[in-house]
Every structure is written in C-alpha cells, then in structure tokens.
Design a protein around this motif. Structure first.
Motif, PDB file in Angstrom:
ATOM      1  N   TYR A 161       5.710  -7.611   5.119  1.00 22.64           N
ATOM      2  CA  TYR A 161       4.461  -7.579   5.871  1.00 22.64           C
ATOM      3  C   TYR A 161       3.782  -6.265   5.520  1.00 22.64           C
ATOM      4  CZ  TYR A 161       0.938  -7.093   9.392  1.00 22.64           C
ATOM      5  OH  TYR A 161      -0.272  -6.903  10.002  1.00 22.64           O
ATOM      6  N   SER A 162       2.462  -6.290   5.345  1.00 28.43           N
ATOM      7  CA  SER A 162       1.731  -5.076   5.002  1.00 28.43           C
ATOM      8  C   SER A 162       0.317  -5.172   5.535  1.00 28.43           C
ATOM      9  CB  SER A 162       1.714  -4.900   3.476  1.00 28.43           C
ATOM     10  OG  SER A 162       1.119  -3.678   3.133  1.00 28.43           O
ATOM     11  N   GLN A 163      -0.029  -4.265   6.442  1.00 27.85           N
ATOM     12  CA  GLN A 163      -1.387  -4.290   6.997  1.00 27.85           C
ATOM     13  C   GLN A 163      -2.344  -3.457   6.158  1.00 27.85           C
ATOM     14  OE1 GLN A 163      -1.860  -2.695  11.040  1.00 27.85           O
ATOM     15  NE2 GLN A 163      -3.069  -4.504  11.508  1.00 27.85           N
ATOM     16  N   THR A 164      -1.870  -2.290   5.682  1.00 31.38           N
ATOM     17  CA  THR A 164      -2.774  -1.393   4.955  1.00 31.38           C
ATOM     18  C   THR A 164      -2.371  -1.186   3.493  1.00 31.38           C
ATOM     19  OG1 THR A 164      -1.570   0.518   5.867  1.00 31.38           O
ATOM     20  CG2 THR A 164      -3.538  -0.177   7.033  1.00 31.38           C
ATOM     21  N   GLY A 165      -1.395  -1.961   3.025  1.00 27.09           N
ATOM     22  CA  GLY A 165      -1.131  -2.010   1.586  1.00 27.09           C
ATOM     23  C   GLY A 165       0.053  -1.217   1.072  1.00 27.09           C
ATOM     24  N   ASN A 166       0.600  -0.285   1.877  1.00 28.35           N
ATOM     25  CA  ASN A 166       1.706   0.534   1.369  1.00 28.35           C
ATOM     26  C   ASN A 166       2.939  -0.307   1.049  1.00 28.35           C
ATOM     27  OD1 ASN A 166       0.169   2.845   1.733  1.00 28.35           O
ATOM     28  ND2 ASN A 166       0.971   3.269   3.766  1.00 28.35           N
ATOM     29  N   THR A 167       3.339  -1.128   1.987  1.00 25.62           N
ATOM     30  CA  THR A 167       4.566  -1.925   1.816  1.00 25.62           C
ATOM     31  C   THR A 167       4.394  -2.927   0.672  1.00 25.62           C
ATOM     32  OG1 THR A 167       4.813  -1.660   4.206  1.00 25.62           O
ATOM     33  CG2 THR A 167       6.317  -3.183   3.137  1.00 25.62           C
ATOM     34  N   LYS A 168       3.196  -3.445   0.550  1.00 25.96           N
ATOM     35  CA  LYS A 168       2.893  -4.373  -0.560  1.00 25.96           C
ATOM     36  C   LYS A 168       3.079  -3.655  -1.905  1.00 25.96           C
ATOM     37  CE  LYS A 168      -1.135  -6.924  -2.394  1.00 25.96           C
ATOM     38  NZ  LYS A 168      -0.493  -8.104  -2.900  1.00 25.96           N
ATOM     39  N   PRO A 196       6.670  -2.205   7.258  1.00 27.69           N
ATOM     40  CA  PRO A 196       6.219  -0.882   7.697  1.00 27.69           C
ATOM     41  C   PRO A 196       7.030  -0.470   8.929  1.00 27.69           C
ATOM     42  CG  PRO A 196       4.482  -2.551   8.038  1.00 27.69           C
ATOM     43  CD  PRO A 196       5.710  -3.270   7.591  1.00 27.69           C
ATOM     44  N   THR A 197       7.127   0.810   9.182  1.00 30.22           N
ATOM     45  CA  THR A 197       7.780   1.291  10.405  1.00 30.22           C
ATOM     46  C   THR A 197       6.747   1.321  11.522  1.00 30.22           C
ATOM     47  OG1 THR A 197       9.215   2.681   9.067  1.00 30.22           O
ATOM     48  CG2 THR A 197       9.078   3.209  11.406  1.00 30.22           C
ATOM     49  N   TYR A 198       7.048   0.640  12.598  1.00 26.72           N
ATOM     50  CA  TYR A 198       6.175   0.661  13.778  1.00 26.72           C
ATOM     51  C   TYR A 198       6.972   1.222  14.945  1.00 26.72           C
ATOM     52  CZ  TYR A 198       2.434  -2.316  11.763  1.00 26.72           C
ATOM     53  OH  TYR A 198       1.407  -2.822  11.007  1.00 26.72           O
TER      54      TYR A 198
HETATM   55  C1  LIG Z   1       1.449   0.284  15.360  1.00 24.70           C
HETATM   56  C2  LIG Z   1       1.919   1.264  14.317  1.00 24.70           C
HETATM   57  C3  LIG Z   1       3.010   2.059  14.581  1.00 24.70           C
HETATM   58  C4  LIG Z   1       3.471   2.967  13.640  1.00 24.70           C
HETATM   59  N1  LIG Z   1       4.575   3.707  13.900  1.00 24.70           N
HETATM   60  C5  LIG Z   1       5.052   4.579  12.981  1.00 24.70           C
HETATM   61  C6  LIG Z   1       6.232   5.335  13.227  1.00 24.70           C
HETATM   62  O1  LIG Z   1       6.877   5.229  14.256  1.00 24.70           O
HETATM   63  N2  LIG Z   1       6.651   6.198  12.263  1.00 24.70           N
HETATM   64  C7  LIG Z   1       5.967   6.367  11.094  1.00 24.70           C
HETATM   65  O2  LIG Z   1       6.385   7.174  10.260  1.00 24.70           O
HETATM   66  N3  LIG Z   1       4.865   5.626  10.812  1.00 24.70           N
HETATM   67  C8  LIG Z   1       4.400   4.736  11.727  1.00 24.70           C
HETATM   68  N4  LIG Z   1       3.298   3.968  11.452  1.00 24.70           N
HETATM   69  C9  LIG Z   1       2.686   4.085  10.109  1.00 24.70           C
HETATM   70  C10 LIG Z   1       3.148   2.980   9.154  1.00 24.70           C
HETATM   71  O3  LIG Z   1       4.532   2.728   9.238  1.00 24.70           O
HETATM   72  C11 LIG Z   1       2.868   3.364   7.705  1.00 24.70           C
HETATM   73  O4  LIG Z   1       1.538   3.768   7.523  1.00 24.70           O
HETATM   74  C12 LIG Z   1       3.200   2.207   6.777  1.00 24.70           C
HETATM   75  O5  LIG Z   1       3.339   2.666   5.451  1.00 24.70           O
HETATM   76  C13 LIG Z   1       2.127   1.128   6.838  1.00 24.70           C
HETATM   77  O6  LIG Z   1       2.489   0.083   5.973  1.00 24.70           O
HETATM   78  P1  LIG Z   1       1.419  -0.937   5.385  1.00 24.70           P
HETATM   79  O7  LIG Z   1       0.379  -0.117   4.654  1.00 24.70           O
HETATM   80  O8  LIG Z   1       2.199  -1.800   4.465  1.00 24.70           O
HETATM   81  O9  LIG Z   1       0.832  -1.686   6.538  1.00 24.70           O
HETATM   82  C14 LIG Z   1       2.807   3.075  12.394  1.00 24.70           C
HETATM   83  C15 LIG Z   1       1.699   2.269  12.130  1.00 24.70           C
HETATM   84  C16 LIG Z   1       1.251   1.377  13.081  1.00 24.70           C
HETATM   85  C17 LIG Z   1       0.049   0.504  12.772  1.00 24.70           C
END
Ligand SMILES: Cc1cc2nc3c(=O)[nH]c(=O)nc-3n(C[C@H](O)[C@H](O)[C@H](O)COP(=O)(O)O)c2cc1C
Length: 161
Positions: A8-15, A57-59
């Motif tokens: 799953y990737s909302q902003t592209g990093n994981t992708k 991603p880590t949430y």
């Molecule tokens: C709701 C939410 C919670 C997050 N919690 C954390 C966190 O606990 N620790 C962290 O390092 N990053 C956290 N992040 C940042 C994302 O893990 C990080 O930007 C990740 O690379 C996003 O992946 P994506 O681009 O594939 O969506 C959070 C982001 C969101 C949207």
C-alpha cells in the motif's frame, strides 16, 4: 516461478521501494515478479505466486490500516504455504518501521505463511525483520532493499524450484 510484491502506498515511497526490491528479486534467478498495490490487485498472479513480499508505510508505529483492512476482508487470498517477507517505509529513523514489520508478520503467520527475512544469516547487510527505508530511501537503504529482494528470491527458488 512467480513472486508477488504487494504494497500500500499513499504518497509513493513504498511503491518506489517495491520496485527496488523487484530489481533484487529479478537478480536471483528465473522468477517472474509483479508489484501490485492492494488497490489494484492481480489475484490470479497472487494465487500462482510461491512467495509474497508485503510492503507498508509506517502509521503510528505500526503497519497501515489499509493493509490491515485488506488482510481482514480479502476473500480471494489464500496465502497458506507461501513464503512471506516484509518491508516498510517510515518518515524518520526510529519511526516504528520494525514494529510495523513485526505486526504485519503476525498477520501473515495467521494466514499460514512461511516467514523469511534472511536476518543476519547471510552476513552484511543484515536485514533483520525485513527491508526498511526512510521515505523512499537513500542509496545505502535502496541497496539493502535490493539485496533483501535477491535473498528472498534465492530462498524462494531453494524451497520451491
Ligand atoms: C497516518 C500516518 C501516520 C504516520 N505515522 C508515522 C510514524 O509513526 N512513524 C514514521 O516514521 N512515519 C509515519 N508516517 C509517515 C509514513 O510512514 C512515511 O511517509 C511513508 O514513507 C509513507 O509511505 P507512502 O509514500 O508509500 O504512502 C505516517 C504517515 C501517515 C499518513
């Protein structure tokens, strides 16, 4: 031999890291690899895959709720007996990616998967619970992710070929 990378990737990093890991798997030998978002799944390919690498991603220091929902509701996915591995991205070092990975691994165990990360068994770089990148990773993190993919690919061939 097929291997799926499901993320799953909302902003592209994981992708982006999924694509880097794919490069590594492809170096391991004769494996057909497909990256797929949980929002656009090829369930036939998934079913035919001997191994599945999940990326999240880590949430709030765990894996994303979207992946949790997918696990809880996916009727098409029988993951039992498949080799499973994980990777996670986070915003900052120490942001909880390790916990995200371990939590995700828990779900994969419940689905009957065989979990592997290579850990420290192959020497440096260690890949403890799985690959981890801050955002879309620096060069060193991407190298580790590539090597991680190659190790998972090799283990898949060793077990299933
Ligand atoms: C709701 C939410 C919670 C997050 N919690 C954390 C966190 O606990 N620790 C962290 O390092 N990053 C956290 N992040 C940042 C994302 O893990 C990080 O930007 C990740 O690379 C996003 O992946 P994506 O681009 O594939 O969506 C959070 C982001 C969101 C949207």
């Amino acid at each position: 031999m097929k291997l799926s990378i499901v993320y799953y990737s909302q902003t592209g990093n994981t992708k982006k890291i999924a694509e880097v890991i794919k490069e590594g798997v492809e170096k391991s030998g004769n494996i057909q690899v497909k990256t797929m978002s949980i929002e656009d799944m090829d369930y036939k390919f998934l079913e035919e895959s001997k191994a599945v690498i999940f990326g999240t991603p880590t949430y709030y220091a765990t894996f994303s709720w979207q992946i949790k929902k997918w696990f809880d509701t996916c009727k098409e996915c029988d993951l039992s007996g498949k080799l499973g591995a994980v990777f996670a991205t986070e915003n900052v070092l120490g942001g909880g990616a390790d916990v995200a990975e371990l939590s995700l691994i828990g779900h994969m165990l419940v689905k009957g998967m065989l979990i592997y990360s290579a850990g420290s068994s192959q020497g440096q770089p260690y890949t403890h619970f799985g690959a981890v990148c801050t955002k879309d990773g620096d060069e060193a993190q991407r190298d580790r992710a590539r090597i991680f993919g190659e190790r998972i690919g090799k283990k898949t061939l060793e077990i299933f070929d």
